[in-house]
Design a protein around this motif. Structure first.
Motif, PDB file in Angstrom:
ATOM      1  N   ALA A  10       0.842  -1.200   0.000  1.00  0.00           N
ATOM      2  CA  ALA A  10       0.000   0.000   0.000  1.00  0.00           C
ATOM      3  C   ALA A  10       0.878   1.251   0.000  1.00  0.00           C
ATOM      4  O   ALA A  10       2.047   1.197   0.399  1.00  0.00           O
ATOM      5  N   PRO A  11       0.332   2.384  -0.411  1.00  0.00           N
ATOM      6  CA  PRO A  11       1.102   3.626  -0.418  1.00  0.00           C
ATOM      7  C   PRO A  11       1.664   4.006   0.954  1.00  0.00           C
ATOM      8  O   PRO A  11       2.669   4.689   1.039  1.00  0.00           O
ATOM      9  N   ASN A  12       1.033   3.539   2.038  1.00  0.00           N
ATOM     10  CA  ASN A  12       1.500   3.882   3.384  1.00  0.00           C
ATOM     11  C   ASN A  12       2.511   2.877   3.941  1.00  0.00           C
ATOM     12  O   ASN A  12       2.877   2.931   5.100  1.00  0.00           O
ATOM     13  N   GLY A  13       2.951   1.916   3.123  1.00  0.00           N
ATOM     14  CA  GLY A  13       3.961   0.955   3.536  1.00  0.00           C
ATOM     15  C   GLY A  13       3.431  -0.343   4.112  1.00  0.00           C
ATOM     16  O   GLY A  13       4.207  -1.225   4.467  1.00  0.00           O
ATOM     17  N   GLU A  14       2.109  -0.488   4.200  1.00  0.00           N
ATOM     18  CA  GLU A  14       1.520  -1.724   4.698  1.00  0.00           C
ATOM     19  C   GLU A  14       1.501  -2.777   3.594  1.00  0.00           C
ATOM     20  O   GLU A  14       1.387  -2.446   2.418  1.00  0.00           O
ATOM     21  N   LEU A  15       1.595  -4.033   3.990  1.00  0.00           N
ATOM     22  CA  LEU A  15       1.479  -5.144   3.061  1.00  0.00           C
ATOM     23  C   LEU A  15       0.066  -5.692   3.161  1.00  0.00           C
ATOM     24  O   LEU A  15      -0.373  -6.076   4.247  1.00  0.00           O
ATOM     25  N   TRP A  16      -0.657  -5.714   2.047  1.00  0.00           N
ATOM     26  CA  TRP A  16      -2.027  -6.220   1.996  1.00  0.00           C
ATOM     27  C   TRP A  16      -2.005  -7.545   1.251  1.00  0.00           C
ATOM     28  O   TRP A  16      -1.547  -7.618   0.110  1.00  0.00           O
ATOM     29  N   VAL A  17      -2.512  -8.607   1.900  1.00  0.00           N
ATOM     30  CA  VAL A  17      -2.547  -9.941   1.303  1.00  0.00           C
ATOM     31  C   VAL A  17      -4.001 -10.399   1.266  1.00  0.00           C
ATOM     32  O   VAL A  17      -4.662 -10.455   2.306  1.00  0.00           O
ATOM     33  N   THR A  18      -4.480 -10.725   0.068  1.00  0.00           N
ATOM     34  CA  THR A  18      -5.852 -11.211  -0.054  1.00  0.00           C
ATOM     35  C   THR A  18      -5.897 -12.693   0.295  1.00  0.00           C
ATOM     36  O   THR A  18      -4.947 -13.433   0.066  1.00  0.00           O
ATOM     37  N   ALA A  36      -4.533  -5.936  10.846  1.00  0.00           N
ATOM     38  CA  ALA A  36      -5.984  -5.899  10.627  1.00  0.00           C
ATOM     39  C   ALA A  36      -6.387  -7.029   9.699  1.00  0.00           C
ATOM     40  O   ALA A  36      -5.593  -7.490   8.886  1.00  0.00           O
ATOM     41  N   GLU A  37      -7.621  -7.461   9.853  1.00  0.00           N
ATOM     42  CA  GLU A  37      -8.254  -8.378   8.915  1.00  0.00           C
ATOM     43  C   GLU A  37      -9.526  -7.701   8.450  1.00  0.00           C
ATOM     44  O   GLU A  37     -10.358  -7.316   9.276  1.00  0.00           O
ATOM     45  N   ILE A  38      -9.652  -7.538   7.141  1.00  0.00           N
ATOM     46  CA  ILE A  38     -10.791  -6.837   6.567  1.00  0.00           C
ATOM     47  C   ILE A  38     -11.657  -7.845   5.823  1.00  0.00           C
ATOM     48  O   ILE A  38     -11.226  -8.401   4.813  1.00  0.00           O
ATOM     49  N   PRO A  39     -12.884  -8.099   6.297  1.00  0.00           N
ATOM     50  CA  PRO A  39     -13.769  -9.010   5.569  1.00  0.00           C
ATOM     51  C   PRO A  39     -14.195  -8.380   4.245  1.00  0.00           C
ATOM     52  O   PRO A  39     -14.584  -7.214   4.208  1.00  0.00           O
ATOM     53  N   THR A  40     -14.108  -9.147   3.166  1.00  0.00           N
ATOM     54  CA  THR A  40     -14.538  -8.659   1.856  1.00  0.00           C
ATOM     55  C   THR A  40     -15.690  -9.531   1.378  1.00  0.00           C
ATOM     56  O   THR A  40     -16.803  -9.368   1.834  1.00  0.00           O
ATOM     57  N   ALA A  41     -15.416 -10.461   0.496  1.00  0.00           N
ATOM     58  CA  ALA A  41     -16.415 -11.403  -0.006  1.00  0.00           C
ATOM     59  C   ALA A  41     -15.660 -12.644  -0.480  1.00  0.00           C
ATOM     60  O   ALA A  41     -14.446 -12.597  -0.685  1.00  0.00           O
ATOM     61  N   GLY A  53      -4.005   7.269  -2.597  1.00  0.00           N
ATOM     62  CA  GLY A  53      -3.633   6.529  -1.404  1.00  0.00           C
ATOM     63  C   GLY A  53      -4.717   6.440  -0.347  1.00  0.00           C
ATOM     64  O   GLY A  53      -4.440   6.143   0.806  1.00  0.00           O
ATOM     65  N   LYS A  54      -5.973   6.662  -0.731  1.00  0.00           N
ATOM     66  CA  LYS A  54      -7.060   6.634   0.244  1.00  0.00           C
ATOM     67  C   LYS A  54      -7.934   5.384   0.146  1.00  0.00           C
ATOM     68  O   LYS A  54      -8.575   5.004   1.107  1.00  0.00           O
ATOM     69  N   LYS A  55      -7.962   4.749  -1.024  1.00  0.00           N
ATOM     70  CA  LYS A  55      -8.842   3.606  -1.231  1.00  0.00           C
ATOM     71  C   LYS A  55      -8.090   2.438  -1.865  1.00  0.00           C
ATOM     72  O   LYS A  55      -7.159   2.629  -2.631  1.00  0.00           O
ATOM     73  N   ALA A  56      -8.572   1.233  -1.519  1.00  0.00           N
ATOM     74  CA  ALA A  56      -8.088   0.012  -2.143  1.00  0.00           C
ATOM     75  C   ALA A  56      -9.278  -0.669  -2.797  1.00  0.00           C
ATOM     76  O   ALA A  56     -10.420  -0.529  -2.349  1.00  0.00           O
ATOM     77  N   TYR A  57      -9.004  -1.405  -3.858  1.00  0.00           N
ATOM     78  CA  TYR A  57     -10.040  -2.145  -4.589  1.00  0.00           C
ATOM     79  C   TYR A  57      -9.629  -3.607  -4.612  1.00  0.00           C
ATOM     80  O   TYR A  57      -8.525  -3.940  -5.040  1.00  0.00           O
ATOM     81  N   ASP A  70     -11.651   1.721   2.500  1.00  0.00           N
ATOM     82  CA  ASP A  70     -10.993   2.927   2.988  1.00  0.00           C
ATOM     83  C   ASP A  70      -9.712   2.482   3.692  1.00  0.00           C
ATOM     84  O   ASP A  70      -9.782   1.705   4.662  1.00  0.00           O
ATOM     85  N   ILE A  71      -8.566   2.921   3.205  1.00  0.00           N
ATOM     86  CA  ILE A  71      -7.287   2.459   3.739  1.00  0.00           C
ATOM     87  C   ILE A  71      -7.101   2.890   5.193  1.00  0.00           C
ATOM     88  O   ILE A  71      -6.651   2.106   6.022  1.00  0.00           O
ATOM     89  N   ALA A  72      -7.469   4.112   5.534  1.00  0.00           N
ATOM     90  CA  ALA A  72      -7.257   4.614   6.897  1.00  0.00           C
ATOM     91  C   ALA A  72      -8.070   3.839   7.930  1.00  0.00           C
ATOM     92  O   ALA A  72      -7.547   3.436   8.967  1.00  0.00           O
ATOM     93  N   SER A  73      -9.346   3.610   7.649  1.00  0.00           N
ATOM     94  CA  SER A  73     -10.215   2.931   8.629  1.00  0.00           C
ATOM     95  C   SER A  73     -10.181   1.413   8.496  1.00  0.00           C
ATOM     96  O   SER A  73     -10.650   0.702   9.371  1.00  0.00           O
ATOM     97  N   LYS A  74      -9.650   0.921   7.364  1.00  0.00           N
ATOM     98  CA  LYS A  74      -9.601  -0.524   7.074  1.00  0.00           C
ATOM     99  C   LYS A  74     -11.007  -1.127   7.054  1.00  0.00           C
ATOM    100  O   LYS A  74     -11.243  -2.217   7.561  1.00  0.00           O
TER     101      LYS A  74
END
Length: 94
Positions: A10-18, A36-41, A53-57, A70-74
């Protein structure tokens, strides 16, 4: 219980793994500890970050959708229904 599909920095240096089970696991790139763990589908697969740098898809292959996060609130702020088996995701600046 964890089947990784893709990883992206991510732009803020976090690693996002689906995770194909339907979530995104967020860690600090060098610490390897989940933040964090973000439930998607079901079938979470590709991840792309918008230029500001505000949103991820995240594409959700088994749910035929894209989760907007929303990247900030996850948190997922929108789910977009798309065609069958969305696979890749790329953000392109114009």
């Amino acid at each position: 219980g964890f089947t990784p599909a893709m990883a992206a920095l991510a732009p803020n240096g976090e690693l996002w793994v689906t995770d194909t089970a339907g979530r995104v696991v967020v860690t600090m790139a060098r610490q390897h500890m989940p933040m964090a763990e973000i439930p998607t589908a079901p079938g979470a697969h590709a991840v792309a970050f918008e230029g500001g740098g505000k949103k991820a898809y995240v594409t959700n292959q088994d749910a035929a959708s894209v989760s907007v996060i929303d990247i900030a609130s996850k948190k997922v702020i929108k789910t977009i229904v798309v065609g069958s088996k969305p696979n890749g995701a790329v953000w392109r600046r114009r």
